[in-house]
Motif scaffolding. Structure first.
Motif, short mmCIF file in Angstrom:
data_model
loop_
_atom_site.label_atom_id
_atom_site.label_comp_id
_atom_site.label_asym_id
_atom_site.label_seq_id
_atom_site.Cartn_x
_atom_site.Cartn_y
_atom_site.Cartn_z
N PRO A 125 45.80 6.35 -10.06
CA PRO A 125 45.14 4.61 -10.56
C PRO A 125 44.79 4.43 -11.59
O PRO A 125 44.25 5.19 -11.84
CB PRO A 125 44.41 4.66 -9.21
N LEU A 126 45.10 3.39 -12.35
CA LEU A 126 44.49 2.97 -13.19
C LEU A 126 43.21 3.14 -13.81
O LEU A 126 42.24 3.22 -14.31
CB LEU A 126 44.96 1.85 -13.86
N ASP A 127 42.56 2.71 -12.22
CA ASP A 127 40.90 2.45 -11.91
C ASP A 127 41.12 3.39 -11.28
O ASP A 127 41.04 3.12 -10.41
CB ASP A 127 41.06 2.01 -11.86
N LEU A 149 37.89 4.05 -10.36
CA LEU A 149 36.91 4.09 -8.84
C LEU A 149 37.51 3.35 -8.32
O LEU A 149 36.99 2.97 -7.30
CB LEU A 149 36.15 3.03 -9.54
N GLU A 150 38.87 2.83 -7.79
CA GLU A 150 39.93 1.93 -6.72
C GLU A 150 40.15 2.45 -5.55
O GLU A 150 38.97 1.58 -5.10
CB GLU A 150 41.27 1.96 -7.71
N GLU A 151 40.11 3.87 -5.56
CA GLU A 151 39.57 5.00 -4.17
C GLU A 151 38.37 4.88 -3.62
O GLU A 151 38.57 4.11 -2.60
CB GLU A 151 40.24 5.62 -4.50
N ARG A 196 36.26 2.08 -3.98
CA ARG A 196 35.78 0.72 -4.03
C ARG A 196 36.69 0.51 -2.71
O ARG A 196 35.40 -0.44 -1.78
CB ARG A 196 36.36 0.17 -5.39
N LYS A 197 38.04 0.59 -2.67
CA LYS A 197 38.66 0.59 -1.30
C LYS A 197 37.86 0.50 0.06
O LYS A 197 37.66 0.18 1.07
CB LYS A 197 39.84 1.36 -1.06
N GLU A 198 37.41 2.53 -0.06
CA GLU A 198 37.03 2.66 0.74
C GLU A 198 35.22 2.28 1.01
O GLU A 198 35.08 1.73 2.75
CB GLU A 198 36.80 4.59 0.43
N GLU A 231 34.07 -0.87 0.45
CA GLU A 231 34.74 -2.79 1.75
C GLU A 231 35.18 -1.86 2.97
O GLU A 231 34.97 -2.87 3.49
CB GLU A 231 36.32 -2.76 0.58
N GLU A 288 29.34 2.89 -9.58
CA GLU A 288 29.75 1.94 -9.00
C GLU A 288 28.60 1.58 -8.66
O GLU A 288 27.50 2.02 -7.99
CB GLU A 288 30.42 1.48 -8.32
#
Length: 66
Positions: free
Chosen positions: A30-32, A34-36, A38-40, A42, A65
């Protein structure tokens, strides 16, 4: 479709500096980072109170975050 990424100018500079060529390919993720997380969050992921940190601004956060 495979995308070929090349850096001929960088390779030329490295060659002129006497650096040995490397044939390692970059890892894809992932480019970010923290993307994973954030998804979890949410989706309602529960977290331990011990995992919560205080940021420099005094806000609460987890994994960088707020």
């Amino acid at each position: 479709m495979k995308i070929e990424i090349t850096f001929p100018e960088l390779e030329d500079l490295a060659r002129r500096m006497g650096a040995k060529p490397s044939r390692r390919s970059p890892s894809v993720g992932p480019l970010d980072p923290l993307e994973e997380l954030r998804k979890e969050l949410e989706e309602g992921k529960e977290i331990d109170l011990a995992d919560i940190e205080t940021t420099t601004g005094g806000l609460l956060g987890i994994g960088g975050e707020q």
